[in-house]
Design a protein around this motif. Structure first.
Motif, PDB file in Angstrom:
ATOM      1  N   VAL A 327       0.839  -1.206   0.000  1.00  0.00           N
ATOM      2  CA  VAL A 327       0.000   0.000   0.000  1.00  0.00           C
ATOM      3  C   VAL A 327       0.869   1.250   0.000  1.00  0.00           C
ATOM      4  N   ALA A 328       1.914   1.248   0.831  1.00  0.00           N
ATOM      5  CA  ALA A 328       2.778   2.422   0.929  1.00  0.00           C
ATOM      6  C   ALA A 328       3.475   2.731  -0.386  1.00  0.00           C
ATOM      7  N   GLN A 329       3.760   1.702  -1.187  1.00  0.00           N
ATOM      8  CA  GLN A 329       4.489   1.900  -2.435  1.00  0.00           C
ATOM      9  C   GLN A 329       3.590   2.264  -3.609  1.00  0.00           C
ATOM     10  N   GLN A 330       2.282   2.226  -3.420  1.00  0.00           N
ATOM     11  CA  GLN A 330       1.366   2.622  -4.493  1.00  0.00           C
ATOM     12  C   GLN A 330       1.411   4.139  -4.661  1.00  0.00           C
ATOM     13  N   LYS A 331       1.764   4.595  -5.832  1.00  0.00           N
ATOM     14  CA  LYS A 331       1.868   6.025  -6.099  1.00  0.00           C
ATOM     15  C   LYS A 331       0.509   6.587  -6.514  1.00  0.00           C
ATOM     16  N   GLY A 332       0.360   7.895  -6.338  1.00  0.00           N
ATOM     17  CA  GLY A 332      -0.876   8.541  -6.759  1.00  0.00           C
ATOM     18  C   GLY A 332      -1.890   8.632  -5.633  1.00  0.00           C
ATOM     19  N   GLU A 333      -3.104   9.019  -5.989  1.00  0.00           N
ATOM     20  CA  GLU A 333      -4.150   9.268  -5.001  1.00  0.00           C
ATOM     21  C   GLU A 333      -5.023   8.060  -4.726  1.00  0.00           C
ATOM     22  N   SER A 334      -4.799   6.961  -5.415  1.00  0.00           N
ATOM     23  CA  SER A 334      -5.639   5.774  -5.224  1.00  0.00           C
ATOM     24  C   SER A 334      -4.786   4.516  -5.179  1.00  0.00           C
ATOM     25  N   VAL A 335      -5.402   3.450  -4.683  1.00  0.00           N
ATOM     26  CA  VAL A 335      -4.744   2.155  -4.575  1.00  0.00           C
ATOM     27  C   VAL A 335      -5.556   1.141  -5.370  1.00  0.00           C
ATOM     28  N   SER A 336      -4.892   0.387  -6.230  1.00  0.00           N
ATOM     29  CA  SER A 336      -5.555  -0.663  -7.006  1.00  0.00           C
ATOM     30  C   SER A 336      -5.614  -1.943  -6.177  1.00  0.00           C
ATOM     31  N   LEU A 337      -6.811  -2.485  -6.014  1.00  0.00           N
ATOM     32  CA  LEU A 337      -7.009  -3.680  -5.207  1.00  0.00           C
ATOM     33  C   LEU A 337      -7.715  -4.754  -6.017  1.00  0.00           C
ATOM     34  N   ARG A 338      -7.432  -6.004  -5.680  1.00  0.00           N
ATOM     35  CA  ARG A 338      -8.190  -7.133  -6.194  1.00  0.00           C
ATOM     36  C   ARG A 338      -8.774  -7.851  -4.981  1.00  0.00           C
ATOM     37  N   LEU A 339     -10.050  -8.163  -5.043  1.00  0.00           N
ATOM     38  CA  LEU A 339     -10.679  -8.775  -3.879  1.00  0.00           C
ATOM     39  C   LEU A 339     -11.683  -9.832  -4.286  1.00  0.00           C
ATOM     40  N   LEU A 340     -12.068 -10.630  -3.307  1.00  0.00           N
ATOM     41  CA  LEU A 340     -13.131 -11.614  -3.475  1.00  0.00           C
ATOM     42  C   LEU A 340     -14.395 -11.082  -2.799  1.00  0.00           C
ATOM     43  N   ARG A 341     -15.493 -11.078  -3.551  1.00  0.00           N
ATOM     44  CA  ARG A 341     -16.781 -10.641  -3.015  1.00  0.00           C
ATOM     45  C   ARG A 341     -17.804 -11.722  -3.338  1.00  0.00           C
ATOM     46  N   GLU A 342     -18.201 -12.422  -2.290  1.00  0.00           N
ATOM     47  CA  GLU A 342     -19.129 -13.543  -2.451  1.00  0.00           C
ATOM     48  C   GLU A 342     -18.597 -14.554  -3.460  1.00  0.00           C
ATOM     49  N   GLY A 343     -17.283 -14.799  -3.378  1.00  0.00           N
ATOM     50  CA  GLY A 343     -16.656 -15.805  -4.216  1.00  0.00           C
ATOM     51  C   GLY A 343     -16.277 -15.348  -5.602  1.00  0.00           C
ATOM     52  N   GLU A 344     -16.587 -14.096  -5.950  1.00  0.00           N
ATOM     53  CA  GLU A 344     -16.274 -13.574  -7.277  1.00  0.00           C
ATOM     54  C   GLU A 344     -15.145 -12.551  -7.198  1.00  0.00           C
ATOM     55  N   ARG A 345     -14.288 -12.571  -8.215  1.00  0.00           N
ATOM     56  CA  ARG A 345     -13.196 -11.605  -8.266  1.00  0.00           C
ATOM     57  C   ARG A 345     -13.723 -10.230  -8.642  1.00  0.00           C
ATOM     58  N   VAL A 346     -13.239  -9.206  -7.921  1.00  0.00           N
ATOM     59  CA  VAL A 346     -13.592  -7.815  -8.206  1.00  0.00           C
ATOM     60  C   VAL A 346     -12.310  -6.994  -8.204  1.00  0.00           C
ATOM     61  N   ASP A 347     -12.092  -6.208  -9.234  1.00  0.00           N
ATOM     62  CA  ASP A 347     -10.969  -5.280  -9.300  1.00  0.00           C
ATOM     63  C   ASP A 347     -11.494  -3.875  -9.058  1.00  0.00           C
ATOM     64  N   ILE A 348     -10.839  -3.137  -8.158  1.00  0.00           N
ATOM     65  CA  ILE A 348     -11.365  -1.850  -7.744  1.00  0.00           C
ATOM     66  C   ILE A 348     -10.212  -0.897  -7.452  1.00  0.00           C
ATOM     67  N   SER A 349     -10.451   0.379  -7.647  1.00  0.00           N
ATOM     68  CA  SER A 349      -9.494   1.421  -7.311  1.00  0.00           C
ATOM     69  C   SER A 349     -10.083   2.250  -6.174  1.00  0.00           C
ATOM     70  N   VAL A 350      -9.346   2.340  -5.069  1.00  0.00           N
ATOM     71  CA  VAL A 350      -9.852   2.998  -3.855  1.00  0.00           C
ATOM     72  C   VAL A 350      -9.033   4.244  -3.580  1.00  0.00           C
ATOM     73  N   LEU A 351      -9.729   5.365  -3.347  1.00  0.00           N
ATOM     74  CA  LEU A 351      -9.044   6.602  -3.003  1.00  0.00           C
ATOM     75  C   LEU A 351      -8.382   6.477  -1.642  1.00  0.00           C
ATOM     76  N   LYS A 352      -7.171   6.993  -1.528  1.00  0.00           N
ATOM     77  CA  LYS A 352      -6.451   6.944  -0.259  1.00  0.00           C
ATOM     78  C   LYS A 352      -7.049   7.942   0.729  1.00  0.00           C
ATOM     79  N   ASP A 353      -6.879   7.616   1.984  1.00  0.00           N
ATOM     80  CA  ASP A 353      -7.234   8.524   3.066  1.00  0.00           C
ATOM     81  C   ASP A 353      -5.928   9.075   3.594  1.00  0.00           C
ATOM     82  N   ILE A 354      -5.622  10.329   3.297  1.00  0.00           N
ATOM     83  CA  ILE A 354      -4.315  10.910   3.622  1.00  0.00           C
ATOM     84  C   ILE A 354      -4.334  11.431   5.049  1.00  0.00           C
ATOM     85  N   GLN A 355      -3.378  10.962   5.846  1.00  0.00           N
ATOM     86  CA  GLN A 355      -3.265  11.360   7.247  1.00  0.00           C
ATOM     87  C   GLN A 355      -2.001  12.181   7.436  1.00  0.00           C
ATOM     88  N   ASP A 356      -2.151  13.398   7.959  1.00  0.00           N
ATOM     89  CA  ASP A 356      -0.983  14.240   8.241  1.00  0.00           C
ATOM     90  C   ASP A 356      -0.374  13.866   9.594  1.00  0.00           C
TER      91      ASP A 356
END
Length: 356
Positions: A327-356
């Motif tokens: 996660v730390a090495q993902q550049k830009g404002e979002s993180v590309s994730l692959r996940l299982l949802r009810e047994g099915e593959r889902v590819d999604i891009s999630v906006l980061k939550d930036i903490q100062d």
């Protein structure tokens, strides 16, 4: 009067087999000279050069394969790492004696050829640039322009007046393997150590992976502020005063903010959950992955649902102790994730939550 043609004396006549032996000797001498020149190149620091900036981010380029060092007394490996670092000493002390003292010094790793560096320091330490000098392996001295602290990890960044420095490269996520052999360097002395099995953080704290994070340590007791290197000569991290290990990806994820004078911020995923081991059926669905991050809570609008099982960050399968690095090495404002949802593959891009 005609003279007979001059003939060499019998002793000057060289039989064929002796000529062959002489030719073979010349060939052997030539080979020895060539090898000696190559070894001389290694010893004179020509053999190994940093590949930082070439895009690979790990390892070395050289005349031949980069050596994998196994001997703690190996002078080539130590010399190469010392050329990627500087020793910070008090200016008045070094000016008076001309030598590096054994106390009150700090070893810093060079991050850019323009003189940016990072070092480990006690949280209470206060650094004023005008009070310090940076000394290289060859005895050159450089003025320190600035210091900037990262108190969360007890790191100090700084910059030198100069350019053309040899810089370090960062380790890769593949080196986050329990038991991997590392080099620990402290006051220009090397010793061998190994990465211990990472420990999950007990407290529910805000991290790059929601409420789940692993801390790292080595198997042996090391001096505080030791620098850790991989066998390939890449920076693995620092050992803090409390014995904890600050891995390289903590530095890699925010050091550009430091260079640009921005507020140090760490990107997190807007989720909470914990790591799980996948069942045999889930492994089949996840294309052989063994671990996943089970989502318990999430931010509205993130696209993630409760019960989602994150298996990949980008295209890389996660393990319990590698997810935060990915996660730390993902550049830009979002993180590309692959996940299982009810047994099915889902590819999604999630906006980061930036903490100062």
């Amino acid at each position: 009067m005609l003279h007979p043609p001059h003939l060499p004396p019998k002793s000057c006549s060289v039989p064929l087999y002796r000529r062959f032996m002489l030719s073979s000797s010349l060939i052997i001498i030539t080979i020895i000279a060539f090898v000696s020149g190559l070894v001389g190149g290694i010893v004179s620091d020509v053999y190994i050069v940093s590949d930082q900036g070439l895009g690979t981010n790990i390892g070395f380029i050289s005349r031949g394969p980069a050596p994998v060092v196994t001997d703690v007394e190996d002078p080539v490996f130590l010399r190469d790492q010392l050329r990627r670092s500087v020793t910070l000493v008090k200016k008045d002390v070094y000016t008076d004696v001309g030598y590096i003292p054994l106390t009150n010094t700090y070893e810093a790793v060079l991050l850019t050829d323009t003189g940016w560096f990072v070092m480990s320091a006690d949280r209470e330490s206060i650094f004023q640039p005008e009070e310090w000098l940076a000394v290289t392996l060859t005895g050159e001295t450089y003025t320190v322009d600035s210091f900037r602290k990262d108190p969360e990890y007890d790191l100090v960044y700084g910059t030198l007046q100069g350019e053309g420095f040899r810089v370090t490269s960062f380790a890769s996520v593949s080196s986050l393997i329990p038991g991997v052999a590392l080099w620990a360097m402290h006051e220009s002395v090397l010793e061998r150590t190994e990465l211990a099995y990472p420990s999950p953080v007990a407290e529910r704290v805000r991290t790059a992976v929601g409420d789940a994070q692993y801390t790292f340590a080595v198997q042996s007791s090391l001096a505080s502020r030791s620098i850790l290197w991989t066998d390939e000569g890449a920076l693995f991290g620092f050992v803090n005063a409390d014995g904890s290990l600050v891995p390289w990806f903590v530095i890699e994820s925010i050091y550009t903010d430091v260079f640009l004078g921005k507020t140090i911020s760490r990107d997190t995923l807007p989720i909470a959950g914990h790591m799980v081991r996948l069942t045999e059926k889930q492994r089949v669905d996840a294309e052989g992955v063994q671990y996943g991050f089970f989502v318990e809570m999430f931010s509205e609008g993130s696209g993630i649902k409760k019960g989602d099982l994150i298996t990949h960050v980008g295209d890389i399968a996660i393990e319990p102790w590698t997810m935060q690095a990915l996660v730390a090495q993902q550049k830009g404002e979002s993180v590309s994730l692959r996940l299982l949802r009810e047994g099915e593959r889902v590819d999604i891009s999630v906006l980061k939550d930036i903490q100062d």
